[in-house]
Design a protein around this motif. Structure first.
Motif, PDB file in Angstrom:
ATOM      1  N   ASP A  23     -12.254 -19.202  34.536  1.00  0.00           N
ATOM      2  CA  ASP A  23     -10.961 -19.545  33.942  1.00  0.00           C
ATOM      3  C   ASP A  23     -10.187 -18.315  33.469  1.00  0.00           C
ATOM      4  O   ASP A  23      -9.121 -18.421  32.871  1.00  0.00           O
ATOM      5  N   ILE A  68      -6.453 -16.362  29.943  1.00  0.00           N
ATOM      6  CA  ILE A  68      -5.169 -16.503  30.613  1.00  0.00           C
ATOM      7  C   ILE A  68      -4.535 -17.777  30.083  1.00  0.00           C
ATOM      8  O   ILE A  68      -5.179 -18.818  30.006  1.00  0.00           O
ATOM      9  N   LYS A  69      -3.265 -17.683  29.695  1.00  0.00           N
ATOM     10  CA  LYS A  69      -2.580 -18.893  29.247  1.00  0.00           C
ATOM     11  C   LYS A  69      -1.284 -19.034  30.026  1.00  0.00           C
ATOM     12  O   LYS A  69      -0.720 -18.060  30.519  1.00  0.00           O
ATOM     13  N   GLU A  70      -0.836 -20.238  30.120  1.00  0.00           N
ATOM     14  CA  GLU A  70       0.400 -20.530  30.837  1.00  0.00           C
ATOM     15  C   GLU A  70       1.571 -20.340  29.888  1.00  0.00           C
ATOM     16  O   GLU A  70       1.605 -20.902  28.792  1.00  0.00           O
ATOM     17  N   VAL A  71       2.515 -19.503  30.293  1.00  0.00           N
ATOM     18  CA  VAL A  71       3.740 -19.285  29.531  1.00  0.00           C
ATOM     19  C   VAL A  71       4.920 -19.562  30.444  1.00  0.00           C
ATOM     20  O   VAL A  71       4.742 -19.834  31.635  1.00  0.00           O
ATOM     21  N   GLU A  72       6.101 -19.479  29.921  1.00  0.00           N
ATOM     22  CA  GLU A  72       7.307 -19.810  30.685  1.00  0.00           C
ATOM     23  C   GLU A  72       7.409 -19.022  31.990  1.00  0.00           C
ATOM     24  O   GLU A  72       7.816 -19.555  33.015  1.00  0.00           O
ATOM     25  N   GLU A  73       7.014 -17.768  31.965  1.00  0.00           N
ATOM     26  CA  GLU A  73       7.122 -16.905  33.139  1.00  0.00           C
ATOM     27  C   GLU A  73       5.968 -17.095  34.118  1.00  0.00           C
ATOM     28  O   GLU A  73       5.927 -16.466  35.160  1.00  0.00           O
ATOM     29  N   GLY A  74       4.988 -17.907  33.771  1.00  0.00           N
ATOM     30  CA  GLY A  74       3.791 -18.094  34.593  1.00  0.00           C
ATOM     31  C   GLY A  74       2.565 -17.711  33.795  1.00  0.00           C
ATOM     32  O   GLY A  74       2.629 -17.520  32.586  1.00  0.00           O
ATOM     33  N   PRO A  75       1.428 -17.573  34.469  1.00  0.00           N
ATOM     34  CA  PRO A  75       0.208 -17.220  33.732  1.00  0.00           C
ATOM     35  C   PRO A  75       0.317 -15.824  33.120  1.00  0.00           C
ATOM     36  O   PRO A  75       0.885 -14.921  33.717  1.00  0.00           O
ATOM     37  N   GLU A 105       2.447 -12.709  25.683  1.00  0.00           N
ATOM     38  CA  GLU A 105       3.782 -12.667  26.277  1.00  0.00           C
ATOM     39  C   GLU A 105       4.769 -11.880  25.424  1.00  0.00           C
ATOM     40  O   GLU A 105       5.826 -11.473  25.903  1.00  0.00           O
TER      41      GLU A 105
END
Length: 129
Positions: free
Chosen positions: A39, A60-67, A93
């Motif tokens: 993961d 890794i986390k999902e943010v507006e710009e992607g991972p 981010e």
């Protein structure tokens, strides 16, 4: 994430470079390393014989710009002048955000500038004049 790891490795390199000569190996007395997992998460920590202690964990986390990276860690060591250094950080981010009492801080905003900024915030309609 590679950039964040590079920044931290560079920081440790600078720290080690200030404390010892290159020809003097330093024994690692404790080392734990887990990951990189499927993961994207990982965790590591170590302690060296000269008193450097460091640890970091990330994912890794999902943010507006992607991972993107979500990293936090800390390092402690003794500076060449004998003062204890403790640095904690997060990297996400919003960039690399270190904290430590030894880090320089910005000077306070002058009172006149602060008043002008407060006035401008309280009167946004005047920006259109």
């Amino acid at each position: 994430m590679k950039h964040m790891i590079f920044v931290f490795v560079a920081l440790i390199g600078i720290t080690l470079g200030q404390q010892v000569k290159q020809d003097e190996p330093i024994k690692i007395v404790r080392l734990e390393n887990e990951g990189v997992n499927a993961d994207g998460s990982y965790r590591w920590n170590f302690e060296s014989a000269n008193g450097i202690v460091a640890e970091e964990q990330g994912s890794i986390k999902e943010v507006e710009e992607g991972p993107g990276p979500d990293v936090q860690g800390q390092v402690q060591y003794t500076a060449p002048d004998g003062s204890p250094i403790s640095l904690s950080y997060i990297a996400n981010e919003n960039g690399f955000q270190p904290q430590g009492s030894h880090l320089p801080t910005a000077p306070p905003i002058p009172e006149d500038i602060l008043k002008a900024l407060e006035y401008k915030a309280a009167h946004p309609e005047e920006d259109n004049l």
